[in-house]
Design a protein around this motif. Structure first.
Motif, mmCIF file in Angstrom:
data_model
loop_
_atom_site.group_PDB
_atom_site.id
_atom_site.type_symbol
_atom_site.label_atom_id
_atom_site.label_comp_id
_atom_site.label_asym_id
_atom_site.label_seq_id
_atom_site.Cartn_x
_atom_site.Cartn_y
_atom_site.Cartn_z
ATOM 1 N N ARG A 51 71.582 -23.295 -44.050
ATOM 2 C CA ARG A 51 71.549 -21.910 -44.526
ATOM 3 C C ARG A 51 70.843 -21.000 -43.512
ATOM 4 N NH1 ARG A 51 74.127 -24.475 -47.979
ATOM 5 N NH2 ARG A 51 74.073 -24.063 -50.214
ATOM 6 N N ALA A 52 71.218 -21.156 -42.245
ATOM 7 C CA ALA A 52 70.575 -20.371 -41.188
ATOM 8 C C ALA A 52 71.621 -19.603 -40.405
ATOM 9 C CB ALA A 52 69.797 -21.291 -40.244
ATOM 10 N N PHE A 53 71.317 -18.352 -40.070
ATOM 11 C CA PHE A 53 72.222 -17.637 -39.183
ATOM 12 C C PHE A 53 71.457 -17.083 -37.997
ATOM 13 C CE2 PHE A 53 71.056 -13.942 -41.825
ATOM 14 C CZ PHE A 53 70.919 -12.939 -40.881
ATOM 15 N N VAL A 54 72.170 -17.001 -36.876
ATOM 16 C CA VAL A 54 71.644 -16.469 -35.621
ATOM 17 C C VAL A 54 72.621 -15.414 -35.134
ATOM 18 C CG1 VAL A 54 71.261 -17.018 -33.184
ATOM 19 C CG2 VAL A 54 70.342 -18.510 -34.948
ATOM 20 N N LEU A 55 72.105 -14.324 -34.589
ATOM 21 C CA LEU A 55 72.955 -13.270 -34.059
ATOM 22 C C LEU A 55 72.704 -13.118 -32.562
ATOM 23 C CD1 LEU A 55 73.992 -9.932 -35.545
ATOM 24 C CD2 LEU A 55 72.974 -9.920 -33.269
ATOM 25 N N VAL A 56 73.807 -13.105 -31.800
ATOM 26 C CA VAL A 56 73.741 -12.918 -30.351
ATOM 27 C C VAL A 56 74.479 -11.635 -30.001
ATOM 28 C CG1 VAL A 56 74.241 -13.897 -28.079
ATOM 29 C CG2 VAL A 56 73.791 -15.421 -30.027
ATOM 30 N N GLN A 57 73.801 -10.737 -29.313
ATOM 31 C CA GLN A 57 74.453 -9.527 -28.824
ATOM 32 C C GLN A 57 74.638 -9.647 -27.317
ATOM 33 O OE1 GLN A 57 73.220 -4.932 -28.399
ATOM 34 N NE2 GLN A 57 73.524 -5.583 -30.510
ATOM 35 N N TYR A 58 75.854 -9.316 -26.843
ATOM 36 C CA TYR A 58 76.208 -9.479 -25.432
ATOM 37 C C TYR A 58 76.057 -8.168 -24.686
ATOM 38 C CZ TYR A 58 78.154 -13.959 -26.804
ATOM 39 O OH TYR A 58 78.300 -15.232 -27.294
ATOM 40 N N LYS A 59 75.532 -8.277 -23.473
ATOM 41 C CA LYS A 59 75.412 -7.131 -22.583
ATOM 42 C C LYS A 59 75.892 -7.545 -21.199
ATOM 43 C CE LYS A 59 73.885 -4.116 -25.436
ATOM 44 N NZ LYS A 59 74.730 -2.943 -25.768
ATOM 45 N N ALA A 60 76.729 -6.705 -20.608
ATOM 46 C CA ALA A 60 77.274 -7.005 -19.285
ATOM 47 C C ALA A 60 76.341 -6.476 -18.206
ATOM 48 C CB ALA A 60 78.654 -6.388 -19.136
ATOM 49 N N MET A 61 76.010 -7.342 -17.253
ATOM 50 C CA MET A 61 75.218 -6.932 -16.096
ATOM 51 C C MET A 61 76.169 -6.422 -15.004
ATOM 52 S SD MET A 61 72.682 -10.257 -16.115
ATOM 53 C CE MET A 61 71.287 -9.591 -15.217
ATOM 54 N N GLU A 62 75.639 -5.642 -14.099
ATOM 55 C CA GLU A 62 76.427 -5.127 -12.986
ATOM 56 C C GLU A 62 75.870 -5.662 -11.675
ATOM 57 O OE1 GLU A 62 76.632 -0.923 -13.133
ATOM 58 O OE2 GLU A 62 77.683 -0.860 -15.069
ATOM 59 N N LYS A 63 76.776 -5.900 -10.748
ATOM 60 C CA LYS A 63 76.386 -6.437 -9.450
ATOM 61 C C LYS A 63 75.679 -5.361 -8.642
ATOM 62 C CE LYS A 63 76.752 -10.105 -6.714
ATOM 63 N NZ LYS A 63 76.214 -11.420 -7.078
ATOM 64 N N THR A 64 74.488 -5.692 -8.149
ATOM 65 C CA THR A 64 73.724 -4.793 -7.286
ATOM 66 C C THR A 64 73.240 -5.605 -6.089
ATOM 67 O OG1 THR A 64 72.974 -3.530 -9.211
ATOM 68 C CG2 THR A 64 71.779 -3.197 -7.146
ATOM 69 N N GLY A 65 73.918 -5.457 -4.971
ATOM 70 C CA GLY A 65 73.588 -6.285 -3.814
ATOM 71 C C GLY A 65 73.891 -7.740 -4.113
ATOM 72 N N ASP A 66 72.874 -8.595 -3.942
ATOM 73 C CA ASP A 66 73.044 -10.015 -4.217
ATOM 74 C C ASP A 66 72.628 -10.383 -5.632
ATOM 75 O OD1 ASP A 66 73.945 -10.462 -1.627
ATOM 76 O OD2 ASP A 66 71.910 -10.809 -0.848
ATOM 77 N N ASP A 67 72.198 -9.412 -6.409
ATOM 78 C CA ASP A 67 71.691 -9.688 -7.750
ATOM 79 C C ASP A 67 72.581 -9.031 -8.794
ATOM 80 O OD1 ASP A 67 70.059 -10.706 -9.656
ATOM 81 O OD2 ASP A 67 68.284 -9.514 -9.160
ATOM 82 N N ALA A 68 72.417 -9.465 -10.034
ATOM 83 C CA ALA A 68 73.093 -8.833 -11.164
ATOM 84 C C ALA A 68 72.026 -8.202 -12.049
ATOM 85 C CB ALA A 68 73.905 -9.861 -11.945
#
Length: 472
Positions: free
Chosen positions: A272-289
């Protein structure tokens, strides 16, 4: 982006009878895999792969689903195969070569003569040729055709991004439930514009379904799901244990191009457990996101909405039942995805960062998420500790995190909040076999699991003959 392809397997005469015997046995033991060592080749293990097998010199005789496996020796790798289909007649290599456009004939002939991976663009031409030579392959190979590729290209960038995140939420739900993900690879565009990724799967049921409604009447929050404009549903089964099922519903109120992302609500019926995941898109900045936001923007409003829901959950009575124990009763998690690309031929998860909402708040309050210019930014370099895909799945699969049993009764408020935000809700419910005499009258009462028996593993005698061919 990893692309689907085909591997031409030239089976030595001494191995043909052995592999065919395994292929026949595979029909009666789902999950068992015939395998052959081949030279190492470059192909993603989560990306669709077709095996064109030659059990007769100079001709394709069988088609199978393939997957690149573990090392099989120096310079070798296992080619795992399931779902063999014998062709109506052997297809001579030269007949296949003659049917593809001229620019693909030389590379195709080289692969057919020596075996190995067919280049992706050549593969689509081969699919068209195969279906012309053997009509029985049309339905099986339709998802690899050029027509399907063109239909996908017609989606706008916004539509592809929304489909990508919806697909991710479905794959994550399957992983948490311990279900195979192969059905993901059967997706094809539907006529017109779909409202969700689920609609493109062959067994998905769109709108309301009588059996789904009946099965979900005892699930907290289901009435809120029914209020959505667009609803598609599908039930997945574990082929090794048909009693284990995952029902997934995708619901939204906006057309695909107007949706603002996706959330996954995963509900474990046993605890009887629920978990919520919200997604967010990262953007490429140089060599990092990076993921950036400003105070007062849409992201901060979504955080405020989570805080309001948490305040209501906090008013629920404490749960002292062992089944209600959680390491954390905050059900909200954020996943920042480093690269959001819609690829229906890949059943893997996006790489990214899972942060419990409480950890994100802690990082933000301590100034850890400030960029050089004072802006707000989440990156792989500044969050410190984070959960990987496997770590997150382990925590959720065993309900170490999520709502307590009394809190789960408030699920309807969470669902309505997601739908009102314009995001697509993926509502996944893991069902487990419940004894006939189990008390089920009160959906918020602690569940007595002491009498449950689990048979997740196959019986030893079922698999005795397959110990040398089961996929590692």
């Amino acid at each position: 982006m990893a692309a689907a392809s085909a591997y031409v397997l030239l089976i030595p005469e001494a191995r043909r009878e052995i592999i065919l015997d395994r292929a026949e046995e595979n029909r009666y033991f789902p999950g068992a895999t015939a395998a052959e060592p081949v030279e190492r080749f470059s192909h993603g293990r989560n990306t669709a792969l077709v095996v064109l097998a030659s059990f007769r010199d100079g001709a394709i005789t069988h088609v199978a689903n393939g997957r690149k496996g573990a090392s099989a020796g120096t310079g070798l790798v296992r080619l795992n195969m399931t779902d063999f289909q014998r062709l109506d007649r052997p297809l001579p290599f030269e007949d296949l070569v003659e049917l593809v456009p001229p620019r693909f004939r030389s590379p195709l002939r080289r692969v057919l003569n020596s075996g190995g991976l067919i280049p992706p663009k050549t593969f689509r031409a081969v699919v068209d040729a195969l279906t012309r030579l053997d009509a029985s392959l049309a339905s099986r190979l339709a998802r690899f055709s050029e027509r399907r590729a063109q239909a996908i290209r017609r989606f706008t960038p916004e539509e592809r991004a929304n489909l990508a995140v919806q697909k991710e939420s479905l794959v994550l739900a399957l992983d948490i439930a311990g279900m195979p993900r192969e059905e993901i690879l059967s997706w094809s565009p539907t006529p017109g514009k779909p409202a969700s990724f689920l609609e493109g799967l062959p067994a998905a049921r769109v709108r309301e379904d009588v059996m789904i409604i009946k099965d979900f009447t005892s699930i907290p929050g289901f009435e809120a799901v029914r209020e959505a404009t667009n609803v598609a549903a599908m039930t997945f089964e574990n082929p090794q244990d048909r009693n284990q099922k995952l029902t997934v519903i995708m619901a939204n109120r906006l057309p695909l191009e107007e949706q603002t992302g996706a959330d996954l609500i995963y509900y474990n019926e046993l605890y009887r457990a629920f978990v919520l995941v919200q997604y967010k898109a990262m953007e490429k900045t140089g060599d990092d996101a990076e993921f950036r936001w400003r105070d007062g923007d849409q992201f901060t409003k979504e955080i405020e909405r989570m805080d309001a829901l948490l305040a209501e959950l906090a008013q629920c009575a404490p749960d002292h039942a062992p089944e209600g124990f959680r390491l954390s009763a905050n059900p909200f998690f954020l996943k920042f995805c480093s690269r959001v690309v819609f690829n229906p031929d890949d059943k893997g998860l996006f790489s990214g960062i899972y942060l419990p909402l409480d950890l994100w708040k802690c990082l933000h309050a301590n100034g850890r998420l400030k960029g050089p210019q004072g802006g707000n930014v989440v990156s792989f370099g500044n969050v410190g500790r984070k959960l990987s895909n496997s770590q997150f799945i382990e925590l959720v699969a065993n309900s170490w995190v999520g709502t307590t049993i009394p809190q789960s009764a408030e699920l309807a408020k969470v669902i309505r909040a997601v739908l009102e935000s314009g995001r697509t809700l993926t509502f996944a419910v893991k069902h487990l076999p419940i004894p006939d005499d189990a008390e089920q009258t009160n959906p918020t009462a602690p569940l007595d699991v002491s009498s449950l028996r689990f048979e997740d593993e196959p019986r030893p005698d079922d698999w005795l003959d397959f110990k040398d061919v089961v996929e590692p």
